[in-house]
Design a protein around this motif. Structure first.
Motif, PDB file in Angstrom:
ATOM      1  N   PHE A   1       0.814  -1.204   0.000  1.00 23.45           N
ATOM      2  CA  PHE A   1       0.000   0.000   0.000  1.00 23.45           C
ATOM      3  C   PHE A   1       0.854   1.263   0.000  1.00 23.45           C
ATOM      4  O   PHE A   1       0.457   2.297  -0.526  1.00 23.45           O
ATOM      5  CB  PHE A   1      -0.967  -0.001   1.179  1.00 23.45           C
ATOM      6  CG  PHE A   1      -2.107  -0.976   1.006  1.00 23.45           C
ATOM      7  CD1 PHE A   1      -2.723  -1.130  -0.220  1.00 23.45           C
ATOM      8  CD2 PHE A   1      -2.554  -1.746   2.065  1.00 23.45           C
ATOM      9  CE1 PHE A   1      -3.763  -2.028  -0.401  1.00 23.45           C
ATOM     10  CE2 PHE A   1      -3.590  -2.652   1.900  1.00 23.45           C
ATOM     11  CZ  PHE A   1      -4.196  -2.788   0.669  1.00 23.45           C
TER      12      PHE A   1
ATOM     13  N   VAL B   1      -8.615  -2.575   1.250  1.00 24.81           N
ATOM     14  CA  VAL B   1      -8.580  -2.413   2.701  1.00 24.81           C
ATOM     15  C   VAL B   1      -9.987  -2.489   3.283  1.00 24.81           C
ATOM     16  O   VAL B   1     -10.232  -3.170   4.289  1.00 24.81           O
ATOM     17  CB  VAL B   1      -7.922  -1.077   3.094  1.00 24.81           C
ATOM     18  CG1 VAL B   1      -8.024  -0.849   4.596  1.00 24.81           C
ATOM     19  CG2 VAL B   1      -6.455  -1.058   2.669  1.00 24.81           C
ATOM     20  N   ALA B   2     -10.929  -1.791   2.644  1.00 30.86           N
ATOM     21  CA  ALA B   2     -12.302  -1.778   3.140  1.00 30.86           C
ATOM     22  C   ALA B   2     -12.901  -3.184   3.144  1.00 30.86           C
ATOM     23  O   ALA B   2     -13.585  -3.586   4.099  1.00 30.86           O
ATOM     24  CB  ALA B   2     -13.160  -0.838   2.292  1.00 30.86           C
TER      25      ALA B   2
ATOM     26  N   ARG C   1      -2.322   4.295  -0.514  1.00 34.74           N
ATOM     27  CA  ARG C   1      -3.570   3.880   0.131  1.00 34.74           C
ATOM     28  C   ARG C   1      -4.771   4.647  -0.400  1.00 34.74           C
ATOM     29  O   ARG C   1      -5.894   4.187  -0.318  1.00 34.74           O
ATOM     30  CB  ARG C   1      -3.480   4.090   1.650  1.00 34.74           C
ATOM     31  CG  ARG C   1      -2.595   3.098   2.361  1.00 34.74           C
ATOM     32  CD  ARG C   1      -2.600   3.379   3.860  1.00 34.74           C
ATOM     33  NE  ARG C   1      -1.695   2.494   4.565  1.00 34.74           N
ATOM     34  CZ  ARG C   1      -2.021   1.293   5.019  1.00 34.74           C
ATOM     35  NH1 ARG C   1      -3.240   0.836   4.833  1.00 34.74           N
ATOM     36  NH2 ARG C   1      -1.151   0.549   5.673  1.00 34.74           N
ATOM     37  N   SER C   2      -4.526   5.844  -0.914  1.00 35.35           N
ATOM     38  CA  SER C   2      -5.648   6.683  -1.344  1.00 35.35           C
ATOM     39  C   SER C   2      -6.162   6.315  -2.732  1.00 35.35           C
ATOM     40  O   SER C   2      -7.199   6.818  -3.156  1.00 35.35           O
ATOM     41  CB  SER C   2      -5.225   8.157  -1.335  1.00 35.35           C
ATOM     42  OG  SER C   2      -4.151   8.372  -2.221  1.00 35.35           O
ATOM     43  N   THR C   3      -5.450   5.450  -3.456  1.00 36.99           N
ATOM     44  CA  THR C   3      -5.961   5.059  -4.772  1.00 36.99           C
ATOM     45  C   THR C   3      -7.231   4.236  -4.590  1.00 36.99           C
ATOM     46  O   THR C   3      -7.334   3.454  -3.637  1.00 36.99           O
ATOM     47  CB  THR C   3      -4.922   4.242  -5.546  1.00 36.99           C
ATOM     48  OG1 THR C   3      -4.646   3.039  -4.827  1.00 36.99           O
ATOM     49  CG2 THR C   3      -3.635   5.015  -5.728  1.00 36.99           C
ATOM     50  N   PRO C   4      -8.208   4.399  -5.473  1.00 39.58           N
ATOM     51  CA  PRO C   4      -9.496   3.700  -5.301  1.00 39.58           C
ATOM     52  C   PRO C   4      -9.348   2.194  -5.130  1.00 39.58           C
ATOM     53  O   PRO C   4     -10.004   1.589  -4.292  1.00 39.58           O
ATOM     54  CB  PRO C   4     -10.251   4.054  -6.584  1.00 39.58           C
ATOM     55  CG  PRO C   4      -9.661   5.355  -7.022  1.00 39.58           C
ATOM     56  CD  PRO C   4      -8.212   5.287  -6.647  1.00 39.58           C
TER      57      PRO C   4
ATOM     58  N   ARG D   1      -7.926   1.394  -1.558  1.00 32.14           N
ATOM     59  CA  ARG D   1      -8.929   1.663  -0.520  1.00 32.14           C
ATOM     60  C   ARG D   1     -10.000   0.579  -0.506  1.00 32.14           C
ATOM     61  O   ARG D   1     -10.468   0.162   0.555  1.00 32.14           O
ATOM     62  CB  ARG D   1      -9.562   3.034  -0.743  1.00 32.14           C
ATOM     63  CG  ARG D   1      -8.626   4.202  -0.443  1.00 32.14           C
ATOM     64  CD  ARG D   1      -9.283   5.530  -0.759  1.00 32.14           C
ATOM     65  NE  ARG D   1     -10.370   5.801   0.168  1.00 32.14           N
ATOM     66  CZ  ARG D   1     -10.224   6.420   1.335  1.00 32.14           C
ATOM     67  NH1 ARG D   1      -9.029   6.837   1.716  1.00 32.14           N
ATOM     68  NH2 ARG D   1     -11.245   6.647   2.119  1.00 32.14           N
TER      69      ARG D   1
END
Length: 208
Positions: A112, A126-127, A117-120, A123
């Motif tokens: 990540f 992780v979700a 981590r902010s790339t769709p 994310r």
């Protein structure tokens, strides 16, 4: 949208992802090249770009998804049958052992950092990992709550979320320091709180 693959295609794609995961664990994300992955998996460059047209970034996301699945797989069989305090203790020991073996490294965390981590895509991975993990914990807590015979309302989802958050805090400290003390404490306290609240009360005996 991911196109449908034949059984052979799925097997080839999985072989590339699994091989890439092995190389990334051994060499670290920053130093791995596509040629390293090709050498490990015996795949051709044409095959790699057929399954991962976005190149290395798309492959790294696929490996991150593979490693996320591995996080949950490494907690089995106990994560899937948290219906007794004995299994909760065995699950706790397995979680601690997994992260102690990793020490201050984490393949998923390293991936990540590389892809962001902010790339769709990251994310979403992780979700989904957290959703599945929390659902498994909630299922175990619900089983204990049902067996306890308690009639009072009990927020299973909130307790599962709190326990997962505590675990993640302990893991973050372990990855920063190499010490598992906080992870052990988070798991022990979380399970102790559940046991206190869900242990069946002794039935009052009326003199005959």
């Amino acid at each position: 949208m991911r196109r449908e693959l034949t059984a052979k295609g799925r097997a080839t794609r999985h072989r590339i992802v699994e091989g890439a995961a092995e190389v990334l664990r051994e060499q670290g994300v920053g130093s791995v090249t596509l040629d390293d992955v090709l050498a490990r998996t015996s795949a051709s460059k044409g095959q790699l770009f057929h399954y991962f047209p976005g190149g290395k970034d798309e492959l790294l996301l696929a490996v991150a998804e593979f490693e996320a699945d591995q996080v949950l797989e490494d907690q089995q069989p106990y994560l899937g049958c948290l219906d007794s305090w004995e299994n909760w203790q065995r699950w706790r020991d397995q979680v601690v052992a997994r992260y102690e073996i990793l020490g201050d490294t984490c393949p998923l965390g390293s991936l990540f950092l590389q892809v962001g981590r902010s790339t769709p895509g990251a994310r979403a991975i992780v979700a989904e990992l957290m959703r599945r993990w929390q659902e498994s914990l909630a299922a175990g807590i619900h089983a204990l709550w049902a067996a306890s015979g308690r009639s009072a309302e009990f927020d299973v989802d909130a307790r599962a979320a709190a326990l997962l958050a505590a675990i993640q805090g302990g893991v973050s400290i372990l990855l920063s320091t190499g010490r598992s003390d906080h992870l052990r404490a988070a798991l022990d306290q979380g399970i102790a709180d559940l046991r206190r609240d869900l242990t069946p009360q002794a039935r009052a005996v009326t003199p005959g």
